[in-house]
Design a protein around this motif. Structure first.
Motif, mmCIF file in Angstrom:
data_model
loop_
_atom_site.group_PDB
_atom_site.id
_atom_site.type_symbol
_atom_site.label_atom_id
_atom_site.label_comp_id
_atom_site.label_asym_id
_atom_site.label_seq_id
_atom_site.Cartn_x
_atom_site.Cartn_y
_atom_site.Cartn_z
ATOM 1 N N ASP A 168 1.008 -1.108 -0.060
ATOM 2 C CA ASP A 168 -0.073 -0.068 -0.029
ATOM 3 C C ASP A 168 0.916 1.296 0.023
ATOM 4 O O ASP A 168 0.546 2.211 -0.627
ATOM 5 C CB ASP A 168 -1.117 0.075 1.287
ATOM 6 C CG ASP A 168 -2.088 -0.878 1.116
ATOM 7 O OD1 ASP A 168 -2.111 -1.588 0.014
ATOM 8 O OD2 ASP A 168 -2.710 -1.206 2.196
ATOM 9 N N LYS A 169 2.144 1.363 0.885
ATOM 10 C CA LYS A 169 2.625 2.566 1.004
ATOM 11 C C LYS A 169 3.290 2.688 -0.349
ATOM 12 O O LYS A 169 3.678 3.916 -0.783
ATOM 13 C CB LYS A 169 4.083 2.218 2.042
ATOM 14 C CG LYS A 169 3.590 2.391 3.352
ATOM 15 C CD LYS A 169 4.803 2.059 4.342
ATOM 16 C CE LYS A 169 4.488 2.214 5.705
ATOM 17 N NZ LYS A 169 5.747 1.987 6.534
ATOM 18 N N LEU A 170 4.025 1.585 -1.098
ATOM 19 C CA LEU A 170 4.654 1.632 -2.323
ATOM 20 C C LEU A 170 3.768 2.277 -3.675
ATOM 21 O O LEU A 170 4.058 3.032 -4.241
ATOM 22 C CB LEU A 170 5.073 0.462 -2.695
ATOM 23 C CG LEU A 170 6.555 -0.133 -1.810
ATOM 24 C CD1 LEU A 170 6.639 -1.650 -2.047
ATOM 25 C CD2 LEU A 170 7.474 0.610 -2.343
ATOM 26 N N ASN A 171 2.417 1.722 -3.567
ATOM 27 C CA ASN A 171 1.556 2.179 -4.538
ATOM 28 C C ASN A 171 1.323 3.653 -4.200
ATOM 29 O O ASN A 171 0.971 4.459 -5.074
ATOM 30 C CB ASN A 171 0.219 1.080 -4.469
ATOM 31 C CG ASN A 171 0.708 -0.104 -5.259
ATOM 32 O OD1 ASN A 171 0.888 0.148 -6.420
ATOM 33 N ND2 ASN A 171 0.485 -1.094 -4.726
ATOM 34 N N GLN A 172 0.992 4.138 -3.079
ATOM 35 C CA GLN A 172 0.745 5.343 -2.538
ATOM 36 C C GLN A 172 1.853 6.410 -3.106
ATOM 37 O O GLN A 172 1.511 7.396 -3.659
ATOM 38 C CB GLN A 172 0.395 5.453 -1.290
ATOM 39 C CG GLN A 172 0.088 6.913 -0.647
ATOM 40 C CD GLN A 172 -0.331 7.087 0.642
ATOM 41 O OE1 GLN A 172 0.170 6.197 1.748
ATOM 42 N NE2 GLN A 172 -1.345 8.055 0.963
ATOM 43 N N GLU A 173 2.978 5.898 -2.646
ATOM 44 C CA GLU A 173 4.132 6.966 -2.958
ATOM 45 C C GLU A 173 4.403 6.956 -4.673
ATOM 46 O O GLU A 173 4.594 8.003 -5.084
ATOM 47 C CB GLU A 173 5.490 6.208 -2.298
ATOM 48 C CG GLU A 173 6.674 7.082 -2.612
ATOM 49 C CD GLU A 173 7.976 6.816 -1.993
ATOM 50 O OE1 GLU A 173 8.831 7.526 -2.005
ATOM 51 O OE2 GLU A 173 7.897 5.762 -1.170
ATOM 52 N N LEU A 174 4.157 5.838 -5.307
ATOM 53 C CA LEU A 174 4.256 5.640 -6.877
ATOM 54 C C LEU A 174 3.248 6.811 -7.132
ATOM 55 O O LEU A 174 3.575 7.672 -8.134
ATOM 56 C CB LEU A 174 3.794 4.273 -7.290
ATOM 57 C CG LEU A 174 4.017 4.242 -8.955
ATOM 58 C CD1 LEU A 174 5.352 4.296 -9.109
ATOM 59 C CD2 LEU A 174 3.491 2.750 -9.078
ATOM 60 N N GLU A 175 1.962 6.748 -6.840
ATOM 61 C CA GLU A 175 0.985 7.837 -7.322
ATOM 62 C C GLU A 175 1.400 9.124 -7.104
ATOM 63 O O GLU A 175 1.256 10.234 -7.844
ATOM 64 C CB GLU A 175 -0.288 7.427 -6.857
ATOM 65 C CG GLU A 175 -0.982 6.103 -7.079
ATOM 66 C CD GLU A 175 -1.227 6.002 -8.823
ATOM 67 O OE1 GLU A 175 -1.538 7.021 -9.449
ATOM 68 O OE2 GLU A 175 -0.408 4.937 -9.390
ATOM 69 N N GLN A 176 1.874 9.275 -6.103
ATOM 70 C CA GLN A 176 2.460 10.552 -5.659
ATOM 71 C C GLN A 176 3.467 11.146 -6.546
ATOM 72 O O GLN A 176 3.414 12.495 -6.883
ATOM 73 C CB GLN A 176 2.648 10.738 -4.047
ATOM 74 C CG GLN A 176 1.847 10.767 -3.057
ATOM 75 C CD GLN A 176 2.158 10.503 -1.759
ATOM 76 O OE1 GLN A 176 3.540 10.277 -1.372
ATOM 77 N NE2 GLN A 176 1.347 10.641 -0.747
#
Length: 115
Positions: free
Chosen positions: A18-26
């Protein structure tokens, strides 16, 4: 290369995913915000400011692209079940390292050797 299994819990891996996907979107959103070349005007001062901002933006884009590549590699490790295992030596990566750097796919020893 040793073939160890990750000792990370499924919950921890899901949280990291979840953290990785969130950071990727940011990062993708930030990359969109950065202009290709600023246009402040035609005076010498404006041109100097444009070049300075363009150089800064290019550096930011380079760093964003590098981080995106690292995150994608970590997401691939999550999907193939190797998240938490060093991609170089096969040793386990400590959960503490992954909490700080969820995109890490190498252990600290291999990361130092890589540089």
């Amino acid at each position: 290369m040793p073939n160890k299994k990750s000792n990370l819990s499924a919950i921890f891996i899901r949280q990291q995913d979840d953290k990785l996907n969130q950071e990727l979107e940011q990062l993708k959103a930030k990359k969109k915000e950065i202009k290709n070349f600023p246009d402040f005007g035609s005076s010498t001062d404006d041109t100097a400011q444009e070049v300075t901002e363009f150089t800064t933006d290019k550096s930011l884009i380079f760093n964003i692209n590098k981080k995106i590549k690292e995150i994608n590699a970590a997401l691939k490790a999550v999907s193939n079940g190797t998240y938490g295992i060093c991609s170089n030596c096969g040793e386990r990566i400590m959960a503490g390292r992954l909490k700080i750097m969820p995109e890490a796919i190498t252990c600290p020893t291999c990361n130092i050797k890589k540089k």
